[in-house]
Design a protein around this motif. Structure first.
Motif, PDB file in Angstrom:
ATOM      1  N   MET A  92     -42.088 -88.524  26.597  1.00 27.49           N
ATOM      2  CA  MET A  92     -40.857 -88.718  27.388  1.00 27.49           C
ATOM      3  C   MET A  92     -40.484 -87.403  28.074  1.00 27.49           C
ATOM      4  O   MET A  92     -40.132 -86.429  27.420  1.00 27.49           O
ATOM      5  CB  MET A  92     -39.741 -89.105  26.407  1.00 27.49           C
ATOM      6  CG  MET A  92     -38.466 -89.548  27.050  1.00 27.49           C
ATOM      7  SD  MET A  92     -38.418 -91.335  27.277  1.00 27.49           S
ATOM      8  CE  MET A  92     -39.245 -91.518  28.815  1.00 27.49           C
ATOM      9  N   ASP A  93     -40.619 -87.322  29.393  1.00 26.79           N
ATOM     10  CA  ASP A  93     -40.324 -86.048  30.045  1.00 26.79           C
ATOM     11  C   ASP A  93     -38.886 -85.994  30.541  1.00 26.79           C
ATOM     12  O   ASP A  93     -38.109 -86.948  30.419  1.00 26.79           O
ATOM     13  CB  ASP A  93     -41.327 -85.772  31.167  1.00 26.79           C
ATOM     14  CG  ASP A  93     -41.260 -86.840  32.226  1.00 26.79           C
ATOM     15  OD1 ASP A  93     -40.164 -87.347  32.477  1.00 26.79           O
ATOM     16  OD2 ASP A  93     -42.323 -87.165  32.784  1.00 26.79           O
ATOM     17  N   LEU A 134     -37.454 -85.990  33.464  1.00 22.16           N
ATOM     18  CA  LEU A 134     -37.005 -86.905  34.505  1.00 22.16           C
ATOM     19  C   LEU A 134     -36.588 -88.253  33.907  1.00 22.16           C
ATOM     20  O   LEU A 134     -35.565 -88.827  34.254  1.00 22.16           O
ATOM     21  CB  LEU A 134     -38.124 -87.118  35.535  1.00 22.16           C
ATOM     22  CG  LEU A 134     -37.699 -87.980  36.726  1.00 22.16           C
ATOM     23  CD1 LEU A 134     -36.702 -87.228  37.588  1.00 22.16           C
ATOM     24  CD2 LEU A 134     -38.901 -88.381  37.554  1.00 22.16           C
ATOM     25  N   LEU A 135     -37.424 -88.731  32.986  1.00 19.68           N
ATOM     26  CA  LEU A 135     -37.111 -90.022  32.387  1.00 19.68           C
ATOM     27  C   LEU A 135     -35.846 -89.940  31.542  1.00 19.68           C
ATOM     28  O   LEU A 135     -35.042 -90.865  31.520  1.00 19.68           O
ATOM     29  CB  LEU A 135     -38.289 -90.496  31.535  1.00 19.68           C
ATOM     30  CG  LEU A 135     -39.532 -90.864  32.346  1.00 19.68           C
ATOM     31  CD1 LEU A 135     -40.693 -91.169  31.427  1.00 19.68           C
ATOM     32  CD2 LEU A 135     -39.238 -92.074  33.232  1.00 19.68           C
ATOM     33  N   ALA A 171     -32.676 -90.268  33.740  1.00 24.81           N
ATOM     34  CA  ALA A 171     -32.531 -91.429  34.614  1.00 24.81           C
ATOM     35  C   ALA A 171     -31.431 -92.351  34.079  1.00 24.81           C
ATOM     36  O   ALA A 171     -31.280 -92.511  32.872  1.00 24.81           O
ATOM     37  CB  ALA A 171     -33.852 -92.191  34.713  1.00 24.81           C
ATOM     38  N   ARG A 225     -29.324 -95.703  33.044  1.00 19.38           N
ATOM     39  CA  ARG A 225     -29.636 -97.054  32.593  1.00 19.38           C
ATOM     40  C   ARG A 225     -28.932 -98.035  33.500  1.00 19.38           C
ATOM     41  O   ARG A 225     -27.706 -98.086  33.522  1.00 19.38           O
ATOM     42  CB  ARG A 225     -29.081 -97.282  31.193  1.00 19.38           C
ATOM     43  CG  ARG A 225     -29.900 -96.729  30.082  1.00 19.38           C
ATOM     44  CD  ARG A 225     -29.135 -96.980  28.795  1.00 19.38           C
ATOM     45  NE  ARG A 225     -29.893 -96.484  27.665  1.00 19.38           N
ATOM     46  CZ  ARG A 225     -30.358 -97.267  26.702  1.00 19.38           C
ATOM     47  NH1 ARG A 225     -30.140 -98.552  26.726  1.00 19.38           N
ATOM     48  NH2 ARG A 225     -31.035 -96.752  25.708  1.00 19.38           N
ATOM     49  N   PRO A 226     -29.672 -98.844  34.221  1.00 17.68           N
ATOM     50  CA  PRO A 226     -29.000 -99.839  35.064  1.00 17.68           C
ATOM     51  C   PRO A 226     -28.302-100.892  34.206  1.00 17.68           C
ATOM     52  O   PRO A 226     -28.648-101.094  33.048  1.00 17.68           O
ATOM     53  CB  PRO A 226     -30.148-100.472  35.854  1.00 17.68           C
ATOM     54  CG  PRO A 226     -31.343 -99.618  35.599  1.00 17.68           C
ATOM     55  CD  PRO A 226     -31.125 -98.906  34.314  1.00 17.68           C
ATOM     56  N   THR A 227     -27.345-101.571  34.820  1.00 19.77           N
ATOM     57  CA  THR A 227     -26.589-102.668  34.205  1.00 19.77           C
ATOM     58  C   THR A 227     -26.016-102.311  32.849  1.00 19.77           C
ATOM     59  O   THR A 227     -25.972-103.138  31.960  1.00 19.77           O
ATOM     60  CB  THR A 227     -27.410-103.976  34.099  1.00 19.77           C
ATOM     61  OG1 THR A 227     -28.537-103.745  33.270  1.00 19.77           O
ATOM     62  CG2 THR A 227     -27.808-104.475  35.456  1.00 19.77           C
ATOM     63  N   VAL A 254     -25.581-113.031  36.235  1.00 17.14           N
ATOM     64  CA  VAL A 254     -25.762-112.066  37.319  1.00 17.14           C
ATOM     65  C   VAL A 254     -26.537-110.836  36.853  1.00 17.14           C
ATOM     66  O   VAL A 254     -27.368-110.297  37.575  1.00 17.14           O
ATOM     67  CB  VAL A 254     -24.400-111.640  37.908  1.00 17.14           C
ATOM     68  CG1 VAL A 254     -24.592-110.581  38.978  1.00 17.14           C
ATOM     69  CG2 VAL A 254     -23.698-112.843  38.503  1.00 17.14           C
ATOM     70  N   THR A 255     -26.247-110.373  35.640  1.00 11.14           N
ATOM     71  CA  THR A 255     -26.885-109.118  35.209  1.00 11.14           C
ATOM     72  C   THR A 255     -28.210-109.350  34.502  1.00 11.14           C
ATOM     73  O   THR A 255     -28.985-108.412  34.346  1.00 11.14           O
ATOM     74  CB  THR A 255     -25.975-108.350  34.225  1.00 11.14           C
ATOM     75  OG1 THR A 255     -25.815-109.153  33.042  1.00 11.14           O
ATOM     76  CG2 THR A 255     -24.615-108.073  34.843  1.00 11.14           C
ATOM     77  N   GLN A 285     -28.412-109.870  31.428  1.00 14.03           N
ATOM     78  CA  GLN A 285     -28.255-109.328  30.073  1.00 14.03           C
ATOM     79  C   GLN A 285     -27.915-110.455  29.095  1.00 14.03           C
ATOM     80  O   GLN A 285     -27.450-111.522  29.499  1.00 14.03           O
ATOM     81  CB  GLN A 285     -27.108-108.298  30.054  1.00 14.03           C
ATOM     82  CG  GLN A 285     -27.251-107.183  31.061  1.00 14.03           C
ATOM     83  CD  GLN A 285     -28.274-106.153  30.666  1.00 14.03           C
ATOM     84  OE1 GLN A 285     -28.646-106.083  29.493  1.00 14.03           O
ATOM     85  NE2 GLN A 285     -28.753-105.377  31.612  1.00 14.03           N
ATOM     86  N   ARG A 317     -21.972 -87.999  55.750  1.00 16.62           N
ATOM     87  CA  ARG A 317     -21.350 -86.686  55.924  1.00 16.62           C
ATOM     88  C   ARG A 317     -22.307 -85.637  56.453  1.00 16.62           C
ATOM     89  O   ARG A 317     -21.888 -84.555  56.840  1.00 16.62           O
ATOM     90  CB  ARG A 317     -20.771 -86.215  54.592  1.00 16.62           C
ATOM     91  CG  ARG A 317     -19.670 -87.082  54.052  1.00 16.62           C
ATOM     92  CD  ARG A 317     -19.099 -86.523  52.761  1.00 16.62           C
ATOM     93  NE  ARG A 317     -17.890 -87.217  52.372  1.00 16.62           N
ATOM     94  CZ  ARG A 317     -17.848 -88.244  51.525  1.00 16.62           C
ATOM     95  NH1 ARG A 317     -18.968 -88.713  50.994  1.00 16.62           N
ATOM     96  NH2 ARG A 317     -16.702 -88.813  51.218  1.00 16.62           N
ATOM     97  N   GLY A 318     -23.602 -85.914  56.432  1.00 18.07           N
ATOM     98  CA  GLY A 318     -24.574 -84.917  56.866  1.00 18.07           C
ATOM     99  C   GLY A 318     -24.841 -83.881  55.788  1.00 18.07           C
ATOM    100  O   GLY A 318     -24.321 -83.973  54.671  1.00 18.07           O
ATOM    101  N   ALA A 319     -25.674 -82.896  56.130  1.00 16.33           N
ATOM    102  CA  ALA A 319     -26.181 -81.946  55.128  1.00 16.33           C
ATOM    103  C   ALA A 319     -25.083 -81.064  54.545  1.00 16.33           C
ATOM    104  O   ALA A 319     -25.081 -80.774  53.348  1.00 16.33           O
ATOM    105  CB  ALA A 319     -27.287 -81.095  55.741  1.00 16.33           C
ATOM    106  N   GLN A 320     -24.147 -80.592  55.375  1.00 14.09           N
ATOM    107  CA  GLN A 320     -23.065 -79.730  54.864  1.00 14.09           C
ATOM    108  C   GLN A 320     -21.702 -80.417  54.971  1.00 14.09           C
ATOM    109  O   GLN A 320     -20.671 -79.765  54.796  1.00 14.09           O
ATOM    110  CB  GLN A 320     -23.010 -78.400  55.643  1.00 14.09           C
ATOM    111  CG  GLN A 320     -23.960 -77.323  55.147  1.00 14.09           C
ATOM    112  CD  GLN A 320     -25.353 -77.569  55.659  1.00 14.09           C
ATOM    113  OE1 GLN A 320     -25.527 -77.970  56.797  1.00 14.09           O
ATOM    114  NE2 GLN A 320     -26.339 -77.344  54.808  1.00 14.09           N
TER     115      GLN A 320
END
Lengths: 393, 393
Positions: free
Chosen positions: B1-2, B4-5, B8, B10-12, B35-36, B38, B231-234
């Motif tokens: 498990m690195d 990034l993971l 991340a 958890r959806p829903t 809908v979900t 779950q 909003r753009g970059a800045q």
């Protein structure tokens, strides 16, 4: 249960899970269970379905602290191929790529877009079939086609709308013509949008705000904002070629207005200026050749065109606040003169907040930006969460 | 498990599920399970947590075809309040709203932004506390503060950056000053961005591409593209006030350049033109009063300002392809003259594809757009999926 609830998508289905794998890195079932919050049994069923589709393949075993090491899985971009087509006013470039944009076979040739959709698209189909064979694949491996056209395209229908430099193409059913011949989904967009997508995906993936400007027979821009291509309400966003140049000019433009950027700074416009000085220039290619041969008048004219483009891009910088502007298209091949003129005006005419981190650079993918973007657009369509869900349902 | 993971989302989770309820419609646990995707037990646990937070409340029973009817639940926008602050060069408008933008108490007064951040923000805190009381709530009910400022703001830090009409505010720690006094998150943005957000959320929620243009002491725009504020970059996207006007002018602008739109079409610029004709006009309010009194020179000057704005907006239409342009700000109160001038040039200078469905209209929220947008920005922050997840974790 009302209608709205019925049609709402289920998050973290197999299609959503597949998006996590599209970065190409191997993951175990346990990795995917942690990220999605789904049960191990749900994950196992979805991996099985994706393995059966061929879009995911086993990629070995993860390291283990004891016991049987867990299997890893990853996206298999070789499962299918896409046909990427970049049509300009006078050229066509086609590529067959895998689902990650790796070019497997490629071809470029001169065409005349004015020959009309039937003739040009018949040639696209012929070349596409030949390239699929050269890539060692069959037409049955084709997943989708992505096409860039040199004019305004209504993205939802894939049809060109009053394209000024594409006689005979107005409202042509490009997706229908190619779809009937190749029997796969066909995505169509403005050539500059797909060039922006190609340059962004392959060269600047971590930049969220990028403007790609093509300077060739026409002048147009593709807008990446917050990481995605922005097409506007009818798909005509980025159409900078018909913005009036600050400082003014009465030169008529093919669009019917006068003083448009395209009328004073495109390849043909620069060639007209040089021809008036007695130089042998009829189009953008002649301009580039003259600059490369060391002609000072040609270099001066390209730099002045850069300043005119810079005047319009200064407005775009105030409007969009990008962090990178990429200059591509045939006239950009004349070298630093064009970009020097653009930089001169943009840095003078924009507020400090918008320019302090702004880079203005030449395209790195050059002639290939279009096919790389067409490939990405075509692959995105068939690999979206919804497409995967319906594929393996 | 690195790494990034690990990070991340958890959806829903509960936060994601809560987003479904933000439309205010009652739903049963079974609705949410469908809908979900779950399980019923997961949904039941999340509903319990949201009920405990007060952000969701029971809303009665659904109809049933037999047996005990299922309970329904919905978003409870009265659970907390937000303070919405719209600061201009010479005015302040504050509102206390619920979490759905319903105004509970409101106040407007003249201020001088040039008094600097300490004095102006101390007044904001004083007025904010008073309005919370007038709304029948306590400071402990305050969830967040949203602030609009009349100049460029770096959105990530909430600090003004070299704001041309806000002396003393450069790099001021607005979120820090207000956050220490009120002990809640403080979101800050350009006033025009929050006006765009306010007008979009309350008047044009189904329009995906909208440009809001404020014409007042300054001129600026807020961009909604693909449904969200860009909003753009800045954070300086939409800064149309310092775009050079097509056709040119040498009039110096406070930004240091010449011929900017703001220098030739803002309220003070129109007043300067009218004063040169011998009329009694010092600022935008005088211009509006003259037009309303039937002065023909003033109406003519406002229409000409509209044409100049239209020249810049024509470029914005080519660039962004919006389907609605909303004109707000003090000068828009002069009536149809401004919009007539804008329409005249935009429809002449843009390609048919970009204008065939384009509407150019006056703001419907007028003076309230800013506080409605500041309220939406502040509420969005505390009701995001991530914020809800950490609240009830």
């Amino acid at each position: 249960m009302d209608e709205l609830l019925k049609v709402a998508p289920r998050p973290t289905g197999a299609g959503e899970m597949f998006q996590l794998l599209r970065d190409g890195r191997p993951r175990t079932r346990a990795d995917l269970a942690v990220v999605t919050g789904q049960s191990r049994s749900t994950i196992a069923a979805r991996i099985d379905a994706l393995l059966a589709s061929g879009l995911v393949s086993p990629s070995g075993e993860a390291s283990s602290t004891g016991g049987r090491p867990p299997s890893t899985f990853r996206f298999n971009p070789a499962a299918r191929v896409v046909l990427a087509v970049d049509l300009g006013a006078t050229h066509a470039r086609l590529a067959v790529t895998d689902l990650a944009g790796e070019v497997l076979a490629e071809h470029a040739e001169g065409i005349a877009i004015a020959d009309g959709p039937q003739a040009v698209l018949a040639r696209v189909v012929e070349l596409g079939r030949r390239l699929i064979g050269e890539a060692g694949r069959s037409v049955g491996d084709l997943a989708s086609v992505g096409v860039g056209l040199p004019g305004p395209v209504e993205h939802s229908s894939g049809r060109p709308i009053n394209p000024p430099i594409m006689p005979g193409w107005d409202d042509a059913d490009v997706p229908g013509i190619l779809g009937r011949a190749l029997d796969v989904p066909v995505l169509v967009d403005n050539d500059v949008n797909i060039m922006a997508l190609g340059e962004h995906r392959t060269q600047w993936p971590s930049v969220d705000h990028l403007l790609f400007v093509k300077v060739a027979t026409g002048i147009g821009a593709g807008i990446i904002a917050d990481g995605s291509l922005r097409r506007g309400a009818q798909g005509s966003a980025g159409d900078v070629g018909h913005i009036a140049v600050p400082g003014g000019s009465d030169r008529p433009c093919r669009c019917g207005n006068t003083g448009c950027l395209e009328a004073v700074a495109s390849g043909p416009a620069i060639a007209t200026d040089l021809a008036a000085l007695g130089l042998d220039a009829a189009d953008g290619a002649d301009v580039v050749a003259l600059v490369r041969s060391g002609d000072l008048e040609a270099s001066r004219a390209v730099r002045e065109a850069g300043r005119r483009i810079g005047g319009v891009l200064a407005a775009c910088v105030s409007m969009l606040n990008p962090s990178v502007i990429v200059i591509g298209g045939q006239v950009a091949e004349a070298g630093e003169h064009l970009i020097a003129g653009i930089r001169e005006v943009v840095y003078r005419r924009s507020l400090p907040l918008a320019t302090q981190h702004l880079r203005i650079v030449a395209s790195r993918t050059m002639g290939r930006a279009g096919v790389l973007g067409a490939s990405a657009m075509a692959a995105d369509h068939v690999l979206s969460a919804a497409a995967i869900d319906s594929l393996i349902a």
